[in-house]
Design a protein around this motif. Structure first.
Motif, PDB file in Angstrom:
ATOM      1  N   LEU A 266       1.331  -0.500  -4.669  1.00 19.20           N
ATOM      2  CA  LEU A 266       1.913  -1.836  -4.730  1.00 19.20           C
ATOM      3  C   LEU A 266       3.421  -1.762  -4.977  1.00 19.20           C
ATOM      4  CD1 LEU A 266       1.486  -4.896  -4.706  1.00 19.20           C
ATOM      5  CD2 LEU A 266       0.953  -4.774  -7.144  1.00 19.20           C
TER       6      LEU A 266
ATOM      7  N   HIS B  67      -7.613   0.615   0.092  1.00 13.62           N
ATOM      8  CA  HIS B  67      -7.374   1.781  -0.754  1.00 13.62           C
ATOM      9  C   HIS B  67      -8.688   2.421  -1.204  1.00 13.62           C
ATOM     10  CE1 HIS B  67      -3.094   0.919  -1.187  1.00 13.62           C
ATOM     11  NE2 HIS B  67      -3.410  -0.335  -1.441  1.00 13.62           N
TER      12      HIS B  67
ATOM     13  N   HIS C 178      -5.456  -4.286   2.534  1.00 10.33           N
ATOM     14  CA  HIS C 178      -5.113  -2.882   2.365  1.00 10.33           C
ATOM     15  C   HIS C 178      -6.308  -2.143   1.770  1.00 10.33           C
ATOM     16  CE1 HIS C 178      -1.201  -0.484   2.323  1.00 10.33           C
ATOM     17  NE2 HIS C 178      -2.173   0.399   2.231  1.00 10.33           N
TER      18      HIS C 178
ATOM     19  N   SER D 122      -2.303  -8.449  -5.811  1.00 12.18           N
ATOM     20  CA  SER D 122      -3.044  -7.294  -6.325  1.00 12.18           C
ATOM     21  C   SER D 122      -4.344  -7.719  -7.004  1.00 12.18           C
ATOM     22  CB  SER D 122      -2.196  -6.484  -7.301  1.00 12.18           C
ATOM     23  OG  SER D 122      -1.869  -7.270  -8.435  1.00 12.18           O
TER      24      SER D 122
ATOM     25  N   ASN E 180      -4.352  -5.930  -1.961  1.00 10.45           N
ATOM     26  CA  ASN E 180      -4.516  -4.508  -2.272  1.00 10.45           C
ATOM     27  C   ASN E 180      -5.791  -4.168  -3.031  1.00 10.45           C
ATOM     28  OD1 ASN E 180      -1.917  -2.768  -1.661  1.00 10.45           O
ATOM     29  ND2 ASN E 180      -1.186  -4.796  -2.251  1.00 10.45           N
TER      30      ASN E 180
END
Length: 326
Positions: free
Chosen positions: A22, A74, A72, A7, A49
């Motif tokens: 997450l 986001h 990822h 993360s 992420n």
């Protein structure tokens, strides 16, 4: 297979939608019997992420070690706007930065087709897969929640109609509209869950957060258990956000079978229909009219239809993004 869920500066995201995503990935990994590595070097796949500098360095390190990277996505340039101090002046630079970050992935994953189209418009050449953030239906089940606990905690009477929202206290989430509606509709109670670092907010948002209305509460960050009680104990989930890549809190509200009123924006177009699963408005005037119809029970109850959408996006049906073939 061992996946390392990275993360980067987790403290900065744990109270945001990325933090929720997450946690959902961790649940999805367990449900799909995917091991979680304790460090990057021991992983078969690295799943990233965030777009902080440390995240980019982790992606580059994984590539040097020959480890596939799932990046990822986001964040988009569009949802960066109208967020924090200086965001609108920096959105062009931010767009270039996230394009560079996401391009480090072996593949890119994003939670909606709408977000995928945005990423393609940036010129990202990597394969981009759509995987919902998912929802833990076992946890977000109103059957097992004390529906009166929320009202006891915040001093609401059973006879009062309560309208809730969840999100960072930023303009993009529609906080100005939420407060305006509280001013217009003193007969209803409004409560906003979520917070942001006030030093990073523009002056007019800081000023809004200091406003005192008898029917308006800024409740700050709520732990998941308390938030679940709020969904169960409120009468309407109003989410006037101007931009989302999916909207995890919308999935939560759908799962908790609370009436939902959303801003009519593109991200919902292909999976939430106005008047079928949710209600949608385009501005405060439309929100005001719809709130009255919903809370006076003059509008149809759509909660069971909404729950079916949540069931389609249950975590067990949305395999952990890193578990796909890379």
């Amino acid at each position: 297979m061992e996946v390392y869920l990275y993360s980067g500066v987790q403290k900065l995201v744990e109270k945001s939608g990325v933090g929720r995503a997450l946690r959902h990935q961790q649940i999805g990994a367990r449900q799909n019997h995917i091991g979680l590595a304790n460090c990057l070097e021991n992983a078969d796949v690295v799943h990233i992420n965030t777009v902080f500098p440390q995240s980019l360095l982790a992606a580059k390190k994984a590539k040097r070690l020959g480890i596939p990277v799932v990046y990822h996505a986001h964040s988009t340039r569009e949802d960066f706007r109208n967020s924090f101090l200086g965001a609108n002046q920096l959105d062009g630079l931010f767009g270039k930065w996230i394009k560079y970050c996401y391009s480090q992935g072996t593949i890119v994953v994003t939670p909606s087709e709408y977000a995928r189209q945005l990423l393609l418009s940036y010129g990202i050449k990597k394969e981009i897969r759509v995987v919902s953030n998912g929802i833990d239906l076992a946890y977000y089940d109103r059957t097992y929640v004390d529906q009166k606990a929320f009202r006891r905690r915040y001093g609401y009477k059973d006879t009062q109609k309560v309208i809730m929202c969840v999100g960072l206290t930023i303009e993009r989430k529609g906080i100005l509209d939420f407060v305006e509606l509280a001013k217009r509709m003193p007969e209803y109670q409004f409560i906003w869950f979520g917070e942001a670092n006030r030093h990073m907010l523009p002056k007019r948002i800081r000023k809004i957060l200091q406003i005192k209305l008898p029917n308006l509460k800024f409740a700050g960050y709520a732990e998941p258990d308390m938030l679940r009680e709020a969904y169960a104990g409120s009468d309407l989930f109003l989410f006037p956000s101007y931009e989302e890549t999916e909207g995890i809190v919308v999935l939560e509200a759908l799962a908790m079978k609370i009436p939902i009123l959303l801003r009519d924006i593109s991200v919902y177009a292909d999976w939430l229909q106005d008047g079928k699963e949710v209600y949608k408005g385009r501005n405060t005037d439309e929100f005001q009219a719809l709130i009255k119809r919903i809370l006076k029970e003059e509008a149809a109850d759509l909660t069971e239809n909404g729950y079916r959408v949540a069931r389609e996006r249950a975590i067990e049906k949305n395999r952990c993004a890193a578990s796909g073939n890379i």
